[in-house]
Design a protein around this motif. Structure first.
Motif: not given
Length: 242
Positions: A48, A53-55, A75-76, A78, A94
């Protein structure tokens, strides 16, 4: 799901390659999968905010019915760039956060990516399997390394994927006249067993149900099937589901 996650991660390609070379000796290519497994999981990652942002998504399915029994999402930020053959360092932090949310512990995890069909024989399925000490399979949609003969067009056909004199995976036609999948052992499993479970997890579509549903959740695209109301573990203890 309980495991010990790394506290630090490489931040550049040289350090990541060094970590892969350090950890690959821990990969075990032997069948240590519960037979038959009760639960199989799929993991996938989306992004995202233009990749910032890693989902990460995890789905757990009963086997062999492939009914959905649990999901988890994390979510974290990236923290690693996109580098082919180093995707585990971009995605695993993540993914591990999502796996840690599971109340159920899968017997087998199918990854959207490579196992030993990797330049250093340590794709994301190997990295994940070693980290959480769980049998894993790499099921990639495209070839990262290796050569192979033409795959017959009918569903169920496959040919070996080879790198020089080594068989590193199988090129598997999961649906007639569709692009094949690249299957390789990740950890605690052999290639023939990995291929058999991929076949059983792919009854209808090109992708295994584990990957197909994890992709929906990771990309926030489409509805998931309803969760089965209950699932019993070995002690027949009722587990609450997310």
């Amino acid at each position: 799901m309980k495991f010990e996650a790394p506290t630090t991660w490489p931040t550049d390609a040289a350090a990541a390659i060094s970590r892969q070379n350090e950890l690959r000796s821990q990969v075990r290519l032997q069948d240590e999968v519960r037979s038959p497994p009760k639960l199989v999981a799929g993991v996938d990652v989306g992004f995202e905010e233009n990749g910032e942002v890693t989902r990460a998504a995890v789905v757990v399915l009963e086997f062999p019915s492939l009914q959905l029994v649990e999901t988890a999402l994390a979510k974290r930020p990236t923290t690693f760039p996109y580098v082919p053959s180093l995707l585990s360092f971009r995605e695993l932090p993540t993914l591990l956060a999502a796996l840690a949310e599971l109340k159920l512990t899968p017997d087998l995890i199918l990854c959207d990516g490579a196992g030993i069909a990797h330049p250093r024989r340590f794709g994301i399925a190997c990295h994940l399997g070693v980290t959480v000490d769980c049998p894993t399979i790499g099921v990639a949609k495209s070839r990262l390394i290796g050569t192979h003969e033409a795959v017959p067009s009918e569903k169920g056909a496959w040919v070996p994927l080879r790198d020089r004199d080594e068989t590193i995976g199988a090129v598997y036609r999961s649906r007639t006249n569709t692009k094949p999948l690249y299957v390789s052992a990740g950890h605690r499993i052999t290639l023939p067993t990995a291929l058999d479970y991929v076949r059983q997890c792919t009854p209808k579509y090109r992708l295994p149900e584990t990957t197909r549903l994890a992709d929906r959740l990771a990309s926030n695209r489409g509805q998931l099937p309803p969760l089965k109301s209950s699932c019993e573990d070995d002690d027949t203890e009722q587990m609450s589901l997310l």
